[in-house]
Design an enzyme around this catalytic site. Structure first.
Site, PDB file in Angstrom:
ATOM      1  N   CYS A   1       0.805  -1.218   0.000  1.00  0.00           N
ATOM      2  CA  CYS A   1       0.000   0.000   0.000  1.00  0.00           C
ATOM      3  C   CYS A   1       0.841   1.274   0.000  1.00  0.00           C
ATOM      4  CB  CYS A   1      -0.951   0.004   1.191  1.00  0.00           C
ATOM      5  SG  CYS A   1      -2.063  -1.426   1.231  1.00  0.00           S
TER       6      CYS A   1
ATOM      7  N   HIS B   1      -3.469   7.120   1.874  1.00  0.00           N
ATOM      8  CA  HIS B   1      -3.854   5.777   1.447  1.00  0.00           C
ATOM      9  C   HIS B   1      -5.250   5.508   1.967  1.00  0.00           C
ATOM     10  CE1 HIS B   1      -4.095   1.563   0.868  1.00  0.00           C
ATOM     11  NE2 HIS B   1      -3.868   1.250   2.125  1.00  0.00           N
TER      12      HIS B   1
ATOM     13  N   ASN C   1     -10.040  -0.190  -0.519  1.00  0.00           N
ATOM     14  CA  ASN C   1      -8.579  -0.149  -0.436  1.00  0.00           C
ATOM     15  C   ASN C   1      -8.008  -0.726  -1.727  1.00  0.00           C
ATOM     16  OD1 ASN C   1      -5.854  -0.572   0.091  1.00  0.00           O
ATOM     17  ND2 ASN C   1      -6.185  -1.324   2.173  1.00  0.00           N
TER      18      ASN C   1
END
Length: 321
Positions: free
Chosen positions: A113, A248, A278
């Site tokens: 990520c 993020h 996500n």
């Protein structure tokens, strides 16, 4: 002074948008459960003919168009992904070939990520040392390929997508646009909190994502607040000077907790997790492009990118648009 300036951005999403209600029809969950714990309302899931490279190519073409730069002028591609098309070669080389910008540098980085932050910082370094003059920095993922669809604690959290920016080396002014400061970190001791249980040299399989969510949440809030303060100090600014934070997009509660820890109002935080879930390395550039195109982020704005992912890896970059 050489500065890496963002000239344009682009993004891409799969055709198939999947709501929480649709997901609840195949997984033991509910819209209420997902929204309460994550803030997610839908995600995009790639069809069989949609891949990490195809999403990256679409996002890159849009970024090039926004920048007004021809693909032949790109001499560096850094693509962040944990879900490449193949073990090798790098997915970046497929993007390079499809765009018609062969002959330059092209490689993948894998920091999950945090991948886009790692890719951005790497490209910035190469531009500032003169190794390249114009770069595509891409985050692209098809995380749906590594999800365990029987595990409702993880499969509801993720989606697929891509985002890209065009970076150009430019003679910079002290108050001009460009990447101003970046910090990256990693802590391999936390491997077992967020990982995939497969790989070529261990199981000879792709494997599935595994996560201990509560522990990840705790580390995320502490690590992100810490690295944001490091970048703020390096840049010689205060938190109040930041126009936008593009984080993020992991979980709405993490976004809120991190903002509160820094004393930043949520009105300054770009939130897309409700629509995209996500998307790992794609989430920061995807959120950035969304806010550029809807007019929130404007030329001259001071923007902070930040992310944390498996490894653990984490980082932040401050950019004047």
């Amino acid at each position: 002074m050489i500065r890496s300036v963002i000239r344009g951005s682009g993004s891409a999403l799969p055709r198939n948008a999947v709501s929480n209600a649709e997901l609840a029809a195949r997984v033991d969950t509910s819209d209420e459960w997902i929204v309460e714990r994550t803030g997610i309302r839908q995600r995009y899931i790639a069809e069989p003919d949609e891949t990490t490279s195809s999403l990256a190519i679409e996002a890159s073409r849009k970024a090039l168009d926004a920048a007004g730069i021809d693909a032949s002028q790109i001499d560096l591609i850094v693509l962040a992904t944990a879900t490449p098309d193949n073990t090798f070669p790098a997915t970046a080389t497929k993007v390079q070939h499809a765009l018609g910008c062969g002959g330059g540098i092209a490689f993948d980085v894998q920091a999950v990520c945090s991948g886009f932050l790692y890719a951005l910082t790497t490209a910035d370094s190469l531009l500032r040392t003169g190794s390249a003059s114009r770069a595509l920095v891409i985050g692209a993922e098809t995380f749906s390929r590594i999800l365990d669809w029987e595990d409702r604690t993880t499969c509801v959290l993720f989606g697929d997508g891509a985002g890209a920016v065009v970076l150009e080396a430019s003679d910079g002014q002290a108050d001009g646009p460009g990447v101003l400061a970046s910090r990256l970190h990693a802590d391999g001791a936390q491997h077992d909190l967020l990982y995939v249980d497969g790989g070529p040299s261990t199981t000879q399989t792709v494997g599935h994502l595994r996560m201990r969510g509560r522990e990840v949440f705790r580390h995320a809030v502490v690590n992100l607040a810490s690295v944001l303060n490091e970048v703020i100090e390096d840049a010689g600014i205060s938190a109040e000077d930041i126009d936008w934070v593009v984080p993020h997009q992991a979980n709405a509660r993490i976004l809120d907790a991190t903002a509160r820890k820094l004393g930043l109002p949520m009105e300054k935080v770009v939130v897309t997790v409700d629509q995209h879930a996500n998307t790992s390395a794609a989430s920061v550039p995807l959120a950035f492009d969304t806010a550029i195109r809807d007019g929130r982020i404007k030329q001259g704005d001071l923007v902070m990118f930040e992310a944390m992912g498996g490894g653990f890896t984490w980082g932040a970059s401050l950019v004047r648009i």
